[in-house]
Scaffold this motif. Structure first.
Motif, short mmCIF file in Angstrom:
data_model
loop_
_atom_site.label_atom_id
_atom_site.label_comp_id
_atom_site.label_asym_id
_atom_site.label_seq_id
_atom_site.Cartn_x
_atom_site.Cartn_y
_atom_site.Cartn_z
N SER A 1 -13.39 26.55 10.19
CA SER A 1 -13.93 25.65 9.16
C SER A 1 -14.09 24.23 9.68
O SER A 1 -14.51 23.34 8.96
CB SER A 1 -12.99 25.65 7.95
N GLY A 2 -13.76 24.05 10.97
CA GLY A 2 -13.89 22.71 11.54
C GLY A 2 -12.78 21.81 11.05
O GLY A 2 -11.88 22.21 10.33
N GLY A 3 -12.84 20.55 11.44
CA GLY A 3 -11.85 19.59 10.98
C GLY A 3 -10.55 19.65 11.76
O GLY A 3 -10.41 20.37 12.74
N PRO B 1 0.84 -1.20 0.00
CA PRO B 1 0.00 0.00 0.00
C PRO B 1 0.87 1.24 0.00
O PRO B 1 1.89 1.30 0.69
CB PRO B 1 -0.78 -0.12 1.32
N ALA B 2 0.52 2.22 -0.81
CA ALA B 2 1.36 3.39 -0.95
C ALA B 2 1.33 4.27 0.29
O ALA B 2 2.32 4.77 0.74
CB ALA B 2 0.93 4.21 -2.16
N ARG B 3 0.23 4.48 0.84
CA ARG B 3 0.07 5.32 2.00
C ARG B 3 -1.37 5.11 2.44
O ARG B 3 -2.21 4.75 1.64
CB ARG B 3 0.30 6.80 1.65
N ALA B 4 -1.63 5.31 3.70
CA ALA B 4 -3.00 5.14 4.18
C ALA B 4 -3.86 6.28 3.67
O ALA B 4 -4.52 6.98 4.43
CB ALA B 4 -3.02 5.07 5.70
N ALA B 5 -3.76 6.50 2.34
CA ALA B 5 -4.35 7.70 1.76
C ALA B 5 -5.87 7.70 1.81
O ALA B 5 -6.50 8.76 1.77
CB ALA B 5 -3.88 7.85 0.31
N GLU B 6 -6.48 6.51 1.89
CA GLU B 6 -7.94 6.49 1.86
C GLU B 6 -8.55 7.22 3.04
O GLU B 6 -9.69 7.69 2.97
CB GLU B 6 -8.44 5.04 1.80
N VAL B 7 -7.80 7.35 4.14
CA VAL B 7 -8.34 8.07 5.29
C VAL B 7 -8.55 9.54 4.97
O VAL B 7 -9.34 10.22 5.65
CB VAL B 7 -7.43 7.93 6.54
N LEU B 8 -7.87 10.05 3.96
CA LEU B 8 -8.00 11.46 3.60
C LEU B 8 -9.36 11.77 3.01
O LEU B 8 -9.75 12.93 2.93
CB LEU B 8 -6.89 11.85 2.60
N ARG B 9 -10.07 10.73 2.58
CA ARG B 9 -11.42 10.94 2.04
C ARG B 9 -12.43 11.23 3.14
O ARG B 9 -13.50 11.75 2.88
CB ARG B 9 -11.89 9.71 1.25
N HIS B 10 -12.11 10.82 4.34
CA HIS B 10 -13.12 10.82 5.40
C HIS B 10 -12.91 11.89 6.45
O HIS B 10 -13.62 11.93 7.45
CB HIS B 10 -13.14 9.44 6.07
N ALA B 11 -11.92 12.74 6.28
CA ALA B 11 -11.66 13.77 7.29
C ALA B 11 -11.44 15.12 6.63
O ALA B 11 -10.85 15.20 5.55
CB ALA B 11 -10.43 13.39 8.12
N VAL B 12 -11.94 16.16 7.28
CA VAL B 12 -11.67 17.52 6.83
C VAL B 12 -10.38 17.99 7.50
O VAL B 12 -10.24 17.91 8.72
CB VAL B 12 -12.82 18.46 7.20
N ILE B 13 -9.43 18.43 6.69
CA ILE B 13 -8.13 18.86 7.21
C ILE B 13 -7.86 20.27 6.69
O ILE B 13 -8.01 20.53 5.49
CB ILE B 13 -7.02 17.91 6.74
N VAL B 14 -7.49 21.16 7.57
CA VAL B 14 -7.20 22.54 7.18
C VAL B 14 -5.78 22.89 7.62
O VAL B 14 -5.44 22.71 8.79
CB VAL B 14 -8.19 23.53 7.80
N LEU B 15 -4.99 23.37 6.69
CA LEU B 15 -3.65 23.85 7.01
C LEU B 15 -3.68 25.37 7.00
O LEU B 15 -4.01 25.97 5.97
CB LEU B 15 -2.63 23.34 5.98
N VAL B 16 -3.39 25.97 8.14
CA VAL B 16 -3.37 27.43 8.25
C VAL B 16 -1.92 27.87 8.30
O VAL B 16 -1.17 27.44 9.18
CB VAL B 16 -4.10 27.89 9.54
#
Length: 302
Positions: free
Chosen positions: A217-219, A166-181
């Motif tokens: 924005s939450g997340g 598996p390349a990276r546990a990238a599928e988890v990125l579909r299920h979470a809102v992530i904000v970089l400030v």
């Protein structure tokens, strides 16, 4: 490319095409690189198009130009890493073939630096005791070249049937809102790379970049910069050290305190001047985020 290059054209653009054809071994006749698009150059362009299954019209349009540029990349000409749009070219295909032969399976060599290739580069780096960042930079390329006698001339796709990790546990990125400030230029450079990397790893990633620390924005929120953000309540601090893995620091920051959904991420000031370091730091941050999300559901996972 602005306009197609065709028979009868002259000038630097024709010279560029001729130099690339010559480097690929095509015969340009006795005049060689002269900036004039006639006989031998036209024949060479058509031969190149035939070899690459392009329309054999003898015109260097967009498709032919992209194929020509791709074909003339040599391993070590540029940094290779996961980004979107994906990097592609003959250098990527050679890298994939070498890694496959050496036992770091990244699938059938297609010349596209995707998630599996990044994973294979990281595994190779760990194997030869290089910093694991998934970036094929000068040190990684040099290590692969030192093993040239092992992989050169071998079937580059032979071990491709090996199970690809598996390349990276990238599928988890579909299920979470992530904000970089981001709070400064260092933060912006890294945040934009993390966003791009996330999109390359998972097209449906829900990751945004903002300069507005007050916008709720939450997340999961990461305040990224070279120094602590001003006006932000006390938060866990994750310092990114170049060349080191950071998943443990991310897990400690988000799992060590109950209900933690924000953290400060401190990045080196040198990321604005060093492309390799900027990408390496971005990789660490995204891997850290994926590690946190893979640990189990938190408040930001929908």
């Amino acid at each position: 490319m602005v306009r197609p290059i065709a028979q009868g054209d002259r000038g630097p653009a024709v010279e560029d095409v001729q130099k690339r054809l010559l480097s690929l071994g095509f015969d340009l006749g006795p005049t060689g690189v002269d900036g004039v698009f006639f006989g031998a150059t036209l024949t060479a362009v058509r031969r190149f198009q035939a070899e690459h299954r392009l329309s054999e019209d003898g015109v260097v349009g967009d498709e032919t130009w992209v194929a020509l540029v791709d074909a003339t990349f040599r391993l070590g000409d540029r940094l290779l890493y996961l980004k979107y749009p994906f990097l592609h070219g003959a250098d990527v295909r050679l890298l994939q073939g070498a890694l496959n032969v050496l036992g770091f399976a990244c699938g059938e060599p297609d010349g596209i630096f995707g998630a599996f290739t990044e994973r294979a580069v990281g595994e190779f780096q760990a194997n030869v005791q290089l910093p694991v960042d998934g970036i094929a930079g000068p040190e990684t390329v040099a290590a692969i070249e030192r093993l040239h006698h092992v992989w050169s001339g071998k079937d580059p796709s032979a071990p491709a049937s090996l199970a690809v990790a598996p390349a990276r546990a990238a599928e988890v990125l579909r299920h979470a809102v992530i904000v970089l400030v981001y709070g400064d230029e260092c933060g912006r450079v890294v945040a934009e790379r993390v966003k791009n990397l996330a999109r390359a790893a998972e097209p449906a990633a829900r990751l945004g970049v903002s300069v507005d620390s007050d916008r709720d924005s939450g997340g999961l929120r990461l305040f990224v910069g070279s120094g602590a953000p001003v006006g932000v309540a006390r938060l866990p601090v994750i310092s990114i050290a170049p060349g080191a893995r950071s998943e443990g620091r991310f897990i400690a920051a988000f799992k060590g305190a109950p209900h933690a959904a924000s953290a400060v991420v401190l990045v080196p000031e040198t990321v604005t001047a060093d492309e390799h370091e900027a990408q390496s730091v971005a990789v660490q941050i995204l891997d850290g985020v994926c590690a946190v999300l893979s640990e189990g559901p938190i408040a930001v996972v929908s």
